[in-house]
Design a protein around this motif. Structure first.
Motif, PDB file in Angstrom:
ATOM      1  N   LEU A   1     -22.434 -11.306   6.073  1.00 49.78           N
ATOM      2  CA  LEU A   1     -21.967 -10.604   4.979  1.00 49.78           C
ATOM      3  C   LEU A   1     -20.505 -10.164   5.015  1.00 49.78           C
ATOM      4  CD1 LEU A   1     -24.796  -7.791   4.258  1.00 49.78           C
ATOM      5  CD2 LEU A   1     -24.723 -10.109   3.372  1.00 49.78           C
ATOM      6  N   THR A   2     -19.773 -10.240   3.766  1.00 45.72           N
ATOM      7  CA  THR A   2     -18.604  -9.735   3.867  1.00 45.72           C
ATOM      8  C   THR A   2     -18.425  -8.460   2.901  1.00 45.72           C
ATOM      9  OG1 THR A   2     -17.642 -11.544   2.198  1.00 45.72           O
ATOM     10  CG2 THR A   2     -17.201 -11.747   4.471  1.00 45.72           C
ATOM     11  N   TYR A   3     -17.794  -7.580   3.293  1.00 42.46           N
ATOM     12  CA  TYR A   3     -17.791  -6.301   2.417  1.00 42.46           C
ATOM     13  C   TYR A   3     -16.681  -6.211   1.562  1.00 42.46           C
ATOM     14  CZ  TYR A   3     -22.208  -5.113   4.569  1.00 42.46           C
ATOM     15  OH  TYR A   3     -23.390  -4.889   5.111  1.00 42.46           O
ATOM     16  N   GLN A   4     -16.789  -6.026   0.025  1.00 41.84           N
ATOM     17  CA  GLN A   4     -15.758  -5.746  -0.702  1.00 41.84           C
ATOM     18  C   GLN A   4     -15.640  -4.465  -1.242  1.00 41.84           C
ATOM     19  OE1 GLN A   4     -17.693  -8.621  -1.443  1.00 41.84           O
ATOM     20  NE2 GLN A   4     -16.293  -9.374   0.276  1.00 41.84           N
TER      21      GLN A   4
ATOM     22  N   VAL B   1     -17.703  -0.675  -0.618  1.00 44.85           N
ATOM     23  CA  VAL B   1     -18.534   0.518   0.041  1.00 44.85           C
ATOM     24  C   VAL B   1     -18.598   1.771  -0.224  1.00 44.85           C
ATOM     25  CG1 VAL B   1     -18.433  -1.416   2.260  1.00 44.85           C
ATOM     26  CG2 VAL B   1     -17.198   1.003   1.953  1.00 44.85           C
TER      27      VAL B   1
ATOM     28  N   THR C   1     -26.182  -0.606   7.853  1.00 38.18           N
ATOM     29  CA  THR C   1     -27.127  -1.362   7.908  1.00 38.18           C
ATOM     30  C   THR C   1     -27.722  -1.250   9.225  1.00 38.18           C
ATOM     31  OG1 THR C   1     -25.869  -2.702   6.380  1.00 38.18           O
ATOM     32  CG2 THR C   1     -27.577  -3.906   7.591  1.00 38.18           C
TER      33      THR C   1
ATOM     34  N   TRP D   1     -19.908   0.550   7.048  1.00 41.90           N
ATOM     35  CA  TRP D   1     -18.808  -0.293   6.840  1.00 41.90           C
ATOM     36  C   TRP D   1     -17.906   0.120   6.048  1.00 41.90           C
ATOM     37  CZ3 TRP D   1     -20.547  -4.198   9.285  1.00 41.90           C
ATOM     38  CH2 TRP D   1     -22.074  -4.446   9.523  1.00 41.90           C
TER      39      TRP D   1
ATOM     40  N   PRO E   1     -14.326  -1.711   3.580  1.00 39.03           N
ATOM     41  CA  PRO E   1     -14.101  -2.973   2.768  1.00 39.03           C
ATOM     42  C   PRO E   1     -13.239  -3.954   3.851  1.00 39.03           C
ATOM     43  CG  PRO E   1     -13.615  -1.156   1.426  1.00 39.03           C
ATOM     44  CD  PRO E   1     -13.827  -0.524   2.571  1.00 39.03           C
TER      45      PRO E   1
ATOM     46  N   ASP F   1     -14.869  -5.825   6.289  1.00 38.17           N
ATOM     47  CA  ASP F   1     -15.709  -5.850   7.546  1.00 38.17           C
ATOM     48  C   ASP F   1     -16.674  -7.288   6.997  1.00 38.17           C
ATOM     49  OD1 ASP F   1     -14.719  -4.020   8.585  1.00 38.17           O
ATOM     50  OD2 ASP F   1     -16.386  -2.720   8.122  1.00 38.17           O
TER      51      ASP F   1
ATOM     52  N   ARG G   1     -21.686  -0.794  -4.484  1.00 40.46           N
ATOM     53  CA  ARG G   1     -21.686  -1.245  -3.272  1.00 40.46           C
ATOM     54  C   ARG G   1     -21.721  -2.970  -3.212  1.00 40.46           C
ATOM     55  NH1 ARG G   1     -26.005  -2.360   1.126  1.00 40.46           N
ATOM     56  NH2 ARG G   1     -24.988  -2.629   3.200  1.00 40.46           N
TER      57      ARG G   1
ATOM     58  N   TYR H   1     -20.736  -7.215  -1.886  1.00 33.82           N
ATOM     59  CA  TYR H   1     -20.745  -7.762  -0.900  1.00 33.82           C
ATOM     60  C   TYR H   1     -20.864  -9.214  -1.243  1.00 33.82           C
ATOM     61  CZ  TYR H   1     -25.726  -7.177  -0.319  1.00 33.82           C
ATOM     62  OH  TYR H   1     -27.002  -7.070  -0.704  1.00 33.82           O
TER      63      TYR H   1
ATOM     64  N   LYS I   1     -22.471 -12.588   0.421  1.00 38.66           N
ATOM     65  CA  LYS I   1     -23.392 -13.216   1.562  1.00 38.66           C
ATOM     66  C   LYS I   1     -23.318 -14.967   1.593  1.00 38.66           C
ATOM     67  CE  LYS I   1     -27.790 -11.873   2.147  1.00 38.66           C
ATOM     68  NZ  LYS I   1     -29.164 -11.559   1.965  1.00 38.66           N
TER      69      LYS I   1
END
Length: 262
Positions: free
Chosen positions: A117-120, A122, A129, A229, A231, A233, A254, A256, A258
């Motif tokens: 996953l990359t988070y945009q 949060v 998680t 998290w 943003p 990560d 939230r 992200y 995948k």
């Protein structure tokens, strides 16, 4: 926790069981083969690697996953990034939440090797998680119980899904051994997901008693870590040696991306 170093990055283990943060590396710039080989060894050992503040584009996300495995093109996923079809997009104000212990890809054989996953976006509070080490959970069982499990499978729906968490009525099913031998080290571990329909290889009543125990045992805090998290990560995990849980304790958006491997 002791920090270990390679020639190009530092590794900070999260617990004695599993998980580590990788410090001092920028995946957006790519890595040389020596660094890639070291990352793979650390990944197989720690099973969950976190890279903070990477801010990966969709293409860079796919390239990062390729360090560890070839990305998987899901046959039915609808929510894809317009710039790269191997990147699946989630916005949890618009979709469901996977707030249960689960493993990805149980509908296929073999299941996914890895997920990432990359988070945009949060939440300000919450949204952690959790991961649990299924190999450590297996090690925590008695030897007679391990022998029993060698002949037991778990049955799952063979429907591949469409990028949401909807579960249609089960028509076709697939089975996976409850004990899986890890492909890189030969170490044995449990292989379970909360979506298991039933256990096979033992009596129905025995399976109804055994499955809840295994699900509870494999999610014990003794085998579990958690990450929060920000943003940017990036996290990647071994889908055949761990299972995970998205804690549903937050409000607001939230988002992200995948990418799946294998």
């Amino acid at each position: 926790m002791t920090t270990t170093r390679s020639s190009s990055y530092a590794l900070v283990p999260t617990s004695p069981v599993l998980g580590a943060e990788v410090v001092g590396i920028n995946l957006a710039n790519g890595v040389d083969e020596a660094t890639a080989a070291a990352l793979r060894e650390d990944f197989w050992r720690h099973k969950v690697l976190v890279f903070r503040g990477q801010d990966l584009s969709p293409d860079a996300h796919v390239a990062a996953v390729r360090i560890f495995d070839e990305p998987f093109d899901h046959p039915l996923w609808r929510r894809r990034d317009p710039d790269n079809r191997l990147v699946y997009v989630f916005d949890l104000e618009k979709g469901g939440r996977a707030s249960s212990w689960h493993v990805g890809g149980t509908w296929r054989n073999p299941p996914f090797n890895i997920e990432s996953l990359t988070y945009q976006v949060v939440p300000e509070i919450g949204g952690r998680t959790l991961w649990a080490d299924l190999q450590a959970a297996y090690d925590g069982l008695s030897e007679p119980f391990k022998v029993l499990l060698e002949s037991v499978n778990a049955e799952y729906s063979a429907y591949p899904g469409d990028g949401t968490y909807d579960r249609p009525p089960v028509t076709e099913t697939i089975e996976h051994p409850v004990v899986r031998t890890y492909r890189h080290t030969g170490r044995k571990g449990l292989f379970l997901s909360s979506s298991a329909i039933r256990l096979t290889g033992i009596g129905s009543n025995e399976g109804q008693a055994l499955l809840p125990f295994l699900l509870a045992h494999a999610s014990s805090p003794n085998y579990t870590i958690g990450f929060g998290w920000q943003p940017g990560d990036f996290v990647i995990w071994d889908n055949q040696a761990t299972w995970h849980f998205a804690v549903d304790d937050y409000h607001g958006p939230r988002a992200y991306r995948k990418v799946i491997g294998g």
